[in-house]
Motif scaffolding. Sequence first.
Motif, short mmCIF file in Angstrom:
data_model
loop_
_atom_site.label_atom_id
_atom_site.label_comp_id
_atom_site.label_asym_id
_atom_site.label_seq_id
_atom_site.Cartn_x
_atom_site.Cartn_y
_atom_site.Cartn_z
N ARG A 264 2.13 3.38 -8.80
CA ARG A 264 0.72 2.99 -8.66
C ARG A 264 0.25 2.18 -9.86
O ARG A 264 -0.54 1.24 -9.71
CB ARG A 264 -0.14 4.26 -8.53
CG ARG A 264 -1.64 3.99 -8.50
CD ARG A 264 -2.42 5.29 -8.47
NE ARG A 264 -3.86 5.06 -8.62
CZ ARG A 264 -4.76 6.03 -8.77
NH1 ARG A 264 -4.38 7.29 -8.76
NH2 ARG A 264 -6.05 5.72 -8.91
N ASN B 194 2.48 7.57 -12.97
CA ASN B 194 1.94 8.18 -11.76
C ASN B 194 1.48 9.62 -12.00
O ASN B 194 0.56 10.12 -11.34
CB ASN B 194 2.99 8.18 -10.64
CG ASN B 194 3.04 6.87 -9.88
OD1 ASN B 194 2.49 5.86 -10.33
ND2 ASN B 194 3.70 6.87 -8.74
N LYS C 140 13.21 8.99 -6.92
CA LYS C 140 12.01 9.47 -6.24
C LYS C 140 10.75 9.37 -7.11
O LYS C 140 9.75 8.81 -6.70
CB LYS C 140 12.21 10.92 -5.78
CG LYS C 140 11.02 11.47 -5.01
CD LYS C 140 11.27 12.89 -4.55
CE LYS C 140 10.05 13.43 -3.79
NZ LYS C 140 10.26 14.84 -3.36
N ASP C 141 10.81 9.90 -8.31
CA ASP C 141 9.63 9.92 -9.19
C ASP C 141 9.83 9.12 -10.46
O ASP C 141 9.06 9.27 -11.41
CB ASP C 141 9.27 11.38 -9.55
CG ASP C 141 8.93 12.20 -8.32
OD1 ASP C 141 8.18 11.69 -7.46
OD2 ASP C 141 9.41 13.34 -8.20
N LYS D 54 7.09 4.39 -13.83
CA LYS D 54 6.65 5.30 -12.77
C LYS D 54 6.20 6.65 -13.31
O LYS D 54 5.55 7.43 -12.60
CB LYS D 54 7.76 5.46 -11.74
CG LYS D 54 7.24 5.71 -10.33
CD LYS D 54 8.34 5.60 -9.29
CE LYS D 54 7.80 5.89 -7.92
NZ LYS D 54 8.87 5.87 -6.89
N HIS E 37 3.51 -1.66 0.27
CA HIS E 37 4.72 -0.83 0.39
C HIS E 37 5.52 -0.82 -0.91
O HIS E 37 6.35 0.06 -1.12
CB HIS E 37 5.59 -1.34 1.54
CG HIS E 37 6.02 -2.77 1.39
ND1 HIS E 37 5.15 -3.83 1.64
CD2 HIS E 37 7.20 -3.32 1.02
CE1 HIS E 37 5.80 -4.97 1.45
NE2 HIS E 37 7.03 -4.69 1.05
N TRP E 38 5.27 -1.79 -1.81
CA TRP E 38 6.00 -1.84 -3.07
C TRP E 38 5.59 -0.74 -4.04
O TRP E 38 6.30 -0.46 -5.00
CB TRP E 38 5.82 -3.21 -3.73
CG TRP E 38 6.54 -4.31 -3.01
CD1 TRP E 38 7.26 -4.21 -1.86
CD2 TRP E 38 6.60 -5.69 -3.40
NE1 TRP E 38 7.76 -5.44 -1.50
CE2 TRP E 38 7.38 -6.36 -2.42
CE3 TRP E 38 6.07 -6.42 -4.46
CZ2 TRP E 38 7.63 -7.73 -2.49
CZ3 TRP E 38 6.33 -7.78 -4.52
CH2 TRP E 38 7.10 -8.42 -3.56
N GLU E 39 4.43 -0.14 -3.77
CA GLU E 39 3.97 0.91 -4.69
C GLU E 39 4.92 2.09 -4.72
O GLU E 39 5.08 2.75 -5.75
CB GLU E 39 2.57 1.39 -4.27
CG GLU E 39 1.96 2.39 -5.23
CD GLU E 39 0.52 2.75 -4.90
OE1 GLU E 39 0.23 3.96 -4.79
OE2 GLU E 39 -0.31 1.82 -4.74
N GLU E 40 5.58 2.35 -3.61
CA GLU E 40 6.53 3.46 -3.54
C GLU E 40 7.64 3.28 -4.56
O GLU E 40 8.09 4.24 -5.19
CB GLU E 40 7.12 3.57 -2.13
CG GLU E 40 8.15 4.66 -1.95
CD GLU E 40 7.59 6.07 -2.13
OE1 GLU E 40 8.36 6.97 -2.51
OE2 GLU E 40 6.37 6.26 -1.91
#
Length: 276
Positions: A111, A156, A146-147, A153, A104-107
């Motif tokens: 990735r 990703n 979010k991103d 991040k 769940h930490w990937e969010e």
Amino acid sequence: MDKKVEQQLAELNLSQVKLIPLEVAENDRLLSVKKDRSKGEYCWTMTPFTPEIVFKLAPEAKRVTYLDADLFFYDNPACFFEEFEKSHKGVLITEHGFAPEYAHWEEASGRFCVQFLTFNNTPEAFKVMHWWQDACIDWCYARIEKDRFGDQKYLNQWPGLFGEHVHILGQVHRTLAPWNVSFYMANQPQAPVFYHFHSLRLAGKRIVRLYEGYQISKPGMLLYQAYISTLQEKLKLLNMQQMDIPSFPEKISLFMLLRRCRDLLKKTVKYSVLKY
């Protein structure tokens, strides 16, 4: 990134280390956002510029690999570069490889992990690098959106934007960290190339916090033992040179004390005493 560290490394005069002072690395774009970033955020903002700085100082270099400072190598990374070369791509990135219990930490974290990242000295790699530089100049903060999260991040987006130039390392079971060590050592037991000692810190004089927020199995703790042994040797060297050893004591409120007791009972935090 720190003047005192630069001075200490210069005094140690390590034969295979070439220091690059921060003022040499900075440019107008970086300086324009420096006041808007915390020290940690500015470190992250610098990351995508670091490979290009090295290429400018050593234009004969075929590739530059960025490493997080809290990596420790247990094996030669040649196997990573062999895989990378077979891909015929320009950039190498690694996944976090979260264990199921931490998936769940990937969010939040993304990735991919910036921990070990290679750029070839090619136009294709520079295309990715410059995109990353622009993104971090625009936004690079220690908060989760979010991103976006720091410099990390953004990675990703690379498989979608630059899939023909970016290779994702397949040997994730050899890039271990607190968030996956117990899982991979139980399911794909093989000596890691490196271990990412995330959250390890000198918490006081001769006190080291090994990890926090994870549960590490006995096989994983063997990696910590090897690291601590080497760390103690290096601290002895600093003592011999009469150099300051930094520590980062945690401010303990009643809430923090209760949380620490909970974590100790759950075995998700561990402290050790260093001898040097």
